[in-house]
Design an enzyme around this catalytic site. Sequence first.
Site, PDB file in Angstrom:
ATOM      1  N   SER A   1      86.616  13.703   8.615  1.00  0.00           N
ATOM      2  CA  SER A   1      87.118  12.689   9.536  1.00  0.00           C
ATOM      3  C   SER A   1      88.227  13.351  10.349  1.00  0.00           C
ATOM      4  CB  SER A   1      87.700  11.532   8.711  1.00  0.00           C
ATOM      5  OG  SER A   1      88.540  10.715   9.502  1.00  0.00           O
TER       6      SER A   1
ATOM      7  N   TYR B   1      92.322   8.067   1.413  1.00  0.00           N
ATOM      8  CA  TYR B   1      91.300   8.505   2.382  1.00  0.00           C
ATOM      9  C   TYR B   1      91.735   9.818   3.031  1.00  0.00           C
ATOM     10  CZ  TYR B   1      87.769   7.934   6.109  1.00  0.00           C
ATOM     11  OH  TYR B   1      86.709   8.090   6.963  1.00  0.00           O
TER      12      TYR B   1
END
Length: 264
Positions: free
Chosen positions: A146, A159
Amino acid sequence: MQANAQLHGKVALVTGAASGIGKAIATAYARAGAAVAIADLNQQGADAAAAEITAQGGRAIGIAMDVTDEAAVDAGTARCIQELGGLDILVSNAGIQIVKPVVDFPYAEWKKMLAIHMDGAFLTTRATLRHMYKDRRGGTILYMGSVHSHLASKLKAPYVAAKHGLLGLARVVAKEGAEYNVRSNVICPGFVRTPLVDKQIPEQAREFGITEEQVIKTIMLKDTVDGVFTTLEDVAETALFLAAFPSAALTGQSITVSHGWHMQ
Ligand code: NAD
């Protein structure tokens, strides 16, 4: 279905492919001639995605797999190899999002996030490498990182930690895998409108006390060059390019696809 044959004769296993980015990659791979295993916690969704690909003339099977379950990963990988005749490409993509400030993050939720993103990547990688190392048949592993593999945002501690961690795993796999002709890379998308993102827009609005529109404009797309979401097609194209790349000139890398949000 085969618009091009870049992956003709290849077999790909994509985790979390019942939905969103994983499904788009599996579909693009099938269009490029690969046989694909759609591995997902959601068996019904996996079977439905496989049926969609089959209906368009591609070759696909659905596999029920919780990527945090060692036995399920090993069994699902073995099934892919047996039913589709091998395994040349792994896309470790399954993921979820839980947003909360660090100070309020329940330990159980932290561990769940790390289990899906990190343990899942490790377990699927190990099962895949055991096959790819046999007879030095080689292959490619892609991790769904990401922009949060490179940057941080509030509310996303596990995350961000896990997505940074994938860069490390990918680099070790690139080094260890080289003599077996295995390449390993990370794709780092910006925000893509999938269920994972749609769920967090109202959650972030609540946490920050702003409107959903403000979450999109002032948080998600604020630093892009054009105020535009990254699309499923953008990510799938990148996954196809990386899987089909012919040499180890591209290994141990992370490629960011984010409308300029993050520039490496
Ligand atoms: P999504 O919710 O559309 O799809 C995720 C899929 O993963 C679902 O089908 C779900 O059932 C599956 N899954 C969840 N837990 C699992 C488990 N334990 N085992 C197997 N499958 C499991 O989400 P998405 O947006 O397509 O996300 C896919 C990946 O892309 C994630 O790793 C996510 O972090 C990453 N990513 C997404 C974005 C984005 O903006 N959507 C941006 C960057 C990275």
